[in-house]
Design a protein around this motif. Structure first.
Motif, PDB file in Angstrom:
ATOM      1  N   GLU A 139     -38.891 -35.574  -1.547  1.00 17.18           N
ATOM      2  CA  GLU A 139     -38.232 -36.286  -2.643  1.00 17.18           C
ATOM      3  C   GLU A 139     -38.050 -37.771  -2.354  1.00 17.18           C
ATOM      4  OE1 GLU A 139     -34.639 -34.094  -2.970  1.00 17.18           O
ATOM      5  OE2 GLU A 139     -35.568 -32.363  -3.957  1.00 17.18           O
ATOM      6  N   GLN A 140     -37.968 -38.142  -1.079  1.00 16.26           N
ATOM      7  CA  GLN A 140     -37.657 -39.519  -0.730  1.00 16.26           C
ATOM      8  C   GLN A 140     -38.862 -40.333  -0.262  1.00 16.26           C
ATOM      9  OE1 GLN A 140     -34.353 -39.652   2.014  1.00 16.26           O
ATOM     10  NE2 GLN A 140     -33.030 -38.427   0.690  1.00 16.26           N
ATOM     11  N   ARG A 141     -40.044 -39.712  -0.183  1.00 18.57           N
ATOM     12  CA  ARG A 141     -41.198 -40.477   0.277  1.00 18.57           C
ATOM     13  C   ARG A 141     -41.551 -41.559  -0.744  1.00 18.57           C
ATOM     14  NH1 ARG A 141     -45.245 -35.358  -0.389  1.00 18.57           N
ATOM     15  NH2 ARG A 141     -45.829 -35.645  -2.575  1.00 18.57           N
ATOM     16  N   ASP A 142     -42.116 -42.646  -0.264  1.00 20.56           N
ATOM     17  CA  ASP A 142     -42.428 -43.795  -1.121  1.00 20.56           C
ATOM     18  C   ASP A 142     -43.607 -43.519  -2.042  1.00 20.56           C
ATOM     19  OD1 ASP A 142     -40.384 -45.326  -0.020  1.00 20.56           O
ATOM     20  OD2 ASP A 142     -41.666 -46.068   1.594  1.00 20.56           O
ATOM     21  N   ILE A 143     -44.585 -42.763  -1.552  1.00 19.22           N
ATOM     22  CA  ILE A 143     -45.812 -42.520  -2.310  1.00 19.22           C
ATOM     23  C   ILE A 143     -45.755 -41.150  -2.975  1.00 19.22           C
ATOM     24  CG2 ILE A 143     -48.330 -42.330  -2.171  1.00 19.22           C
ATOM     25  CD1 ILE A 143     -48.176 -44.122   0.316  1.00 19.22           C
ATOM     26  N   SER A 144     -45.839 -41.125  -4.303  1.00 15.02           N
ATOM     27  CA  SER A 144     -45.875 -39.877  -5.079  1.00 15.02           C
ATOM     28  C   SER A 144     -44.799 -38.881  -4.646  1.00 15.02           C
ATOM     29  CB  SER A 144     -47.264 -39.232  -4.969  1.00 15.02           C
ATOM     30  OG  SER A 144     -48.252 -40.078  -5.476  1.00 15.02           O
ATOM     31  N   PRO A 145     -43.529 -39.242  -4.764  1.00 14.47           N
ATOM     32  CA  PRO A 145     -42.461 -38.314  -4.362  1.00 14.47           C
ATOM     33  C   PRO A 145     -42.398 -37.101  -5.279  1.00 14.47           C
ATOM     34  CG  PRO A 145     -41.556 -40.163  -5.573  1.00 14.47           C
ATOM     35  CD  PRO A 145     -42.999 -40.484  -5.348  1.00 14.47           C
ATOM     36  N   LEU A 146     -41.728 -36.062  -4.804  1.00 12.03           N
ATOM     37  CA  LEU A 146     -41.532 -34.851  -5.603  1.00 12.03           C
ATOM     38  C   LEU A 146     -40.487 -35.124  -6.676  1.00 12.03           C
ATOM     39  CD1 LEU A 146     -41.756 -31.802  -6.219  1.00 12.03           C
ATOM     40  CD2 LEU A 146     -40.015 -31.427  -4.464  1.00 12.03           C
ATOM     41  N   ILE A 147     -40.945 -35.250  -7.909  1.00 13.56           N
ATOM     42  CA  ILE A 147     -40.043 -35.388  -9.052  1.00 13.56           C
ATOM     43  C   ILE A 147     -40.621 -34.591 -10.208  1.00 13.56           C
ATOM     44  CG2 ILE A 147     -39.098 -37.657  -8.445  1.00 13.56           C
ATOM     45  CD1 ILE A 147     -41.100 -38.915 -10.354  1.00 13.56           C
TER      46      ILE A 147
END
Length: 234
Positions: free
Chosen positions: A192-200
């Motif tokens: 959820e917190q990654r900068d590239i293509s986060p889980l949303i």
């Protein structure tokens, strides 16, 4: 990467199924594809295959230059069969190896790599050009296939997802349910917190909470939604 795809069909749509680890995306996506006669593409297996290959060479997720050298040398093949989908890397069957705890604990870091995501996302989009694809992952509806006709966000509580994983593990693994809950919660945080293509969840995705649903119930709901979407598209 080579995947056998059927010819394009105007009576088919693309289905994107996103959600957190352990929500049952792969099983559901495979079953939905079987019901509809579509092609199932396991994007998670692709990231796991890269993770395993990198681990074997002691390449970390932060080493972009080494990953850039590794990726062109990998031939990833998804091969359907009676027992499900088999994963090959350079003709080696790694289906079981990519499900190890070592790979599971590291795959989120490699999935956050811009180098890895650029290569695999391009492959995934090309596979969906002919329609009739069911693709699961964490950014399919938001990034890989933003124009998919049906988007599902499949989720379940951390406790339920950990319990499912716990039941799948051999009894001699020595892993507690509480340990799995912690690992899944941490993986959620990373995704959820990654900068590239986060889980949303995509704005036009339909959320399905499978905590109290059987696999068959989830599959039936998605198949029904897909047929509704197809009728609307005509």
């Amino acid at each position: 990467m080579y995947v056998a795809l059927q010819d394009g069909d105007s009576d088919q749509i693309n289905i994107a199924i996103d959600g957190p680890a352990g929500a049952g995306k792969s099983t559901v996506a495979r079953m939905v594809a079987g019901h509809l006669g579509y092609v199932y593409i396991d994007t998670g297996a692709m990231y796991r295959a890269v993770t395993l290959s990198a681990q074997r060479l002691s390449i970390t997720a932060e080493q972009d230059a080494r990953l850039s050298d590794l990726l062109p040398a990998l031939r990833i093949r998804l091969e359907p069969g009676e027992r499900g989908q088999s994963i090959f890397v350079n003709d080696e069957d790694v289906t079981g190896l990519i499900r190890s705890r070592e790979v599971t604990r590291q795959v989120s870091y490699f999935a956050a790599s811009g180098v890895v995501r650029e290569v695999l996302s391009t492959m995934q989009r090309e596979l969906a050009l002919q329609k009739g694809v069911v693709m699961d992952g964490r950014d399919i509806g938001t990034h890989v296939l933003p124009d998919a006709e049906l988007k599902i966000f499949l989720t379940a509580s951390v406790q339920e997802r950990a319990l499912r994983r716990f039941k799948e593990l051999p009894s001699d693994q020595g892993v507690s349910l509480e340990q799995l809950e912690g690992e899944i919660a941490e993986r959620d945080r990373l995704d959820e917190q990654r900068d590239i293509s986060p889980l949303i969840q995509a704005r036009d995705a339909i959320e399905l909470d499978s905590s109290d649903m059987s696999i068959d119930e989830v599959v039936a709901a998605i198949v029904k939604l897909s047929r509704t979407k197809l009728a609307e598209a005509k």
